[in-house]
Design an enzyme around this catalytic site. Structure first.
Site, PDB file in Angstrom:
ATOM      1  CD  GLU B  60      -1.836  -2.394   1.476  1.00  0.00           C
ATOM      2  OE1 GLU B  60      -0.696  -2.610   1.939  1.00  0.00           O
ATOM      3  OE2 GLU B  60      -2.714  -3.272   1.408  1.00  0.00           O
ATOM      4  CG  HIS B 129     -10.500  -6.425   6.916  1.00  0.00           C
ATOM      5  ND1 HIS B 129      -9.484  -6.893   7.700  1.00  0.00           N
ATOM      6  CD2 HIS B 129     -10.077  -6.583   5.634  1.00  0.00           C
ATOM      7  CE1 HIS B 129      -8.489  -7.335   6.940  1.00  0.00           C
ATOM      8  NE2 HIS B 129      -8.830  -7.142   5.676  1.00  0.00           N
TER       9      HIS B 129
END
Lengths: 343, 331
Positions: B60, B129
């Site tokens: 990322e 998440h």
């Protein structure tokens, strides 16, 4: 596949070549190195005389790295720079006045005084900016290379960073992508022996170039004090990167004459005065290149001295200008937070 | 009018913009053949190829940094961050680099990129998440933050985000991807910084973001039967924030609740409530009420997770108490 070449000539010894072929370029490189040294001498004085806000990181001693590489680039080629970035900025074509104005936070500076020493950017010459996060620009340089290829341009990106930045994870993420996608980016690791106040040997396990080789990136070591060796290697790699043969990694062995920053004066605890004196006496990139230029008949000693005097006068004039130049108007404080978009 | 899902709306917005402007490309994990785990981007690689729909390694910070550099040099990347929770991984590249480059360069460099990611709990995905982290980026000057509340909003805001010359973070509620709404065939854009008065009312203003707009509307509907008239305002973008529309509404209704799925402490609800307090104090009949997510990591167990986010029932109950003047603990 990956090969680590040792392309360096020993410092102070001239590479075998006909100097007369290329005297214009040699003198330009000499002048650019002088300009960096003169800029840093003035910046250091500004700090010591308390005329400069904040602090700064001196590039003195590393001039051959920035000049040898940037001389191989066009204005369209991109670089990303570091907190120790004045040398890259000068070498990529910046002017003294705008640079000193930026260091002093003046409106006429390259970034209207908003960036300062650690964030000088000069997009007109392809300098995407110095970065105060160690290793922070590695993604930016890699993205500039991706952008160039996607948009059908042939410009190359050079990412300057120090040995300390090899400890940042971002480097490994973007080298992986650059290798997978064969991007025209050159990772230029300026190994000046010290990661802030710590010897590089104490923070880096194993070999630096092996880090790049692990991704299948061709990696090279070169004497970063030898501007001709740096320039010869950079020229070759830039041409290959332009043809789509990148990415590449270069480790440039070099030395910073000052401390980590201008205020890092008493540094005996991590670096001896003897070591500093030895590098300055034996491996100074400017002195050694001057000796070579004279020996090869490219220039006479007094011509080089004249050039140095001229550069010093330029730097002094730029400092005098910057000291008198106005600060930005207070109305600029919230200007440029956002681009005004028409959409 | 046809109805399409939020997922389809985002896909259409990106495809239309990519057809219009060849400098746009998509980059992220599993954006090409996989079309993301939520299948939002399905079909784009077939139309635009792998040069413009770029699958990355699971890196990322790396691909965020690459996008910043590309944006500074003539491209307009759309970065796909698979889960909003991964924002923590890209913070340096987003907040130290992308957000500050225009300012630090005195206006000479710009970073026109879109970071599309998601928010929203109750998907039984546990604490890493499920977060709604828009307040983190809204705090950083130089970033715009869009929060679509329906398929219609998602398409119009995405198109505007892509055309904006600044870094824009757009949060989609991952629980809404399959929810349908009327979306016109013809092109439209939704400007940033213009709140939408979703429902007009007299007694109470609910300022709600993203899927909390739907929660507020459901609560408003229930309250209507009890004679309580609720105005619902969707700011659409929290940066820039359309303060005027919110304040005008509060001046009319004299009561305000702010509902958002980020953690309640130090978040969006506090920011908007504070602005109402500062700028419409003499119009208020009651303290401004905040409803955010509980200040706990999102738990896995459904029995616990459902307790952590505002619900229509919870919102309606607070509104009733507010109108009865019962809310003032210790006051």
């Amino acid at each position: 596949m990956a090969k680590a070449g040792k392309t360096s000539a020993t410092a102070g010894k001239a590479p075998a070549r006909k100097a007369s072929d290329n005297s214009g370029a040699y003198l330009r490189m000499y002048r650019q190195m002088l300009r960096i040294r003169a800029f840093e001498d003035q910046a250091n004085q500004l700090y010591l005389s308390a005329k400069m806000p904040g602090l700064t990181h001196m590039y003195s001693g590393q001039e051959a790295v920035a000049v040898g590489i940037c001389e191989a680039l066009t204005p369209e080629d991109k670089i990303t720079s570091t907190h120790r970035g004045h040398g890259h900025c000068v070498a990529k074509g910046a002017e003294f006045r705008e640079m000193f104005c930026e260091l002093l936070g003046k409106a006429e500076g390259y970034c209207r005084g908003k960036g300062g020493s650690m964030h000088i950017a000069d997009q007109s010459n392809g300098n995407l900016g110095a970065n105060a996060i160690v290793g922070g620009s590695m993604g930016i340089a890699t993205g500039a290379a991706l952008s160039a290829r996607r948009l059908g341009r042939d410009d190359v990106a050079v990412c300057f960073f120090g040995d300390g930045a090899t400890a940042q994870g971002l480097m490994y993420e973007v080298m992986n992508m650059a290798a997978l996608w064969k991007l025209p980016v050159i990772y230029a690791c300026e190994n000046n022996g010290y990661s802030e106040y710590t010897k590089t040997a104490e923070i880096a396990a194993g070999s630096l170039i092996a880090r790049a080789e692990a991704f299948g990136i061709e990696a090279f070591s070169v004497d970063g004090q030898d501007v001709l060796a740096v320039n010869e290697l950079a020229g070759r790699l830039v041409a290959r990167a332009r043809k789509g043969e990148g990415p590449f990694f270069i480790e440039l062995e070099t030395y910073r004459y000052h401390g980590h920053h201008v205020g890092d004066i008493n540094r005996d605890y991590y670096r001896s005065k003897d070591e500093e004196a030895r590098w300055k006496a034996e491996r100074d990139p400017i002195t050694n290149f001057a000796r070579w230029l004279v020996a090869e008949g490219v220039a006479a000693q007094d011509e080089l001295a004249g050039m140095a005097a001229e550069v010093k006068a330029d730097a002094e004039a730029a400092v005098a200008h910057a000291l008198e130049a106005p600060y930005p108007d207070v109305s600029e404080v919230d200007m440029h937070v956002f681009v005004e978009t028409a959409a | 009018m046809r109805e399409i899902t939020l997922s389809k709306a985002v896909n259409e917005a990106i495809a239309e913009e990519m057809r219009r402007d060849p400098t746009i490309f998509l980059i992220g994990e599993d954006v090409a053949e996989a079309g993301t785990p939520f299948k939002v981007l399905s079909g784009l690689v077939e139309e635009f190829g792998t040069e413009r729909v770029i699958d990355t390694p699971i890196s990322e910070p790396g691909f965020m940094g690459v996008a910043v550099g590309a944006a500074m040099t003539g491209s307009r990347p759309i970065v796909d961050l698979m889960f909003g929770d991964f924002l923590f991984l890209v913070m340096d590249q987003l907040c130290n680099q992308a957000a500050k480059t225009h300012y630090m360069s005195g206006g000479k460099l710009k970073v026109p990129l879109v970071l599309r990611t998601n928010l929203g709990a109750t998907r039984r995905s546990a604490a890493q998440h499920s977060q709604s982290l828009h307040a983190l980026v809204a705090h950083i000057p130089g970033l715009k933050v869009a929060m679509p509340s329906s398929a219609y909003e998602a398409k119009g805001l995405m198109k505007t985000a892509i055309r904006d010359d600044n870094p824009v973070v757009i949060f989609e509620d991952k629980l809404m991807y399959q929810e349908k709404a009327p979306v016109p065939e013809e092109e439209y854009l939704i400007p940033f910084g213009q709140a939408n008065v979703v429902r007009e009312g007299r007694d109470l203003t609910m300022v709600a973001t993203s899927s909390m707009v739907q929660v507020a509307l459901a609560a408003a509907h229930a309250l209507e039967g009890e004679g309580i008239s609720v105005e619902v305002i969707d700011p659409r973008t929290i940066v820039p924030l359309d303060e005027a529309t919110i304040l005008n509404s509060v001046r009319k209704t004299s009561r305000a609740m702010v509902i958002d799925e980020g953690h309640q402490s130090y978040g969006i609800t506090g920011e908007i409530a504070s602005r109402i307090g500062e700028k419409a104090f003499y119009h208020l009949d009651a303290p401004v009420v905040r409803m955010g997510a509980m200040d706990v990591p999102v738990p896995f167990s459904p029995a616990l997770e459902d307790l952590t986010v505002p619900t229509p029932e919870g919102v309606a109950e607070k509104a009733r108490k507010m109108l009865r003047g019962e809310l003032f603990d210790g006051a």
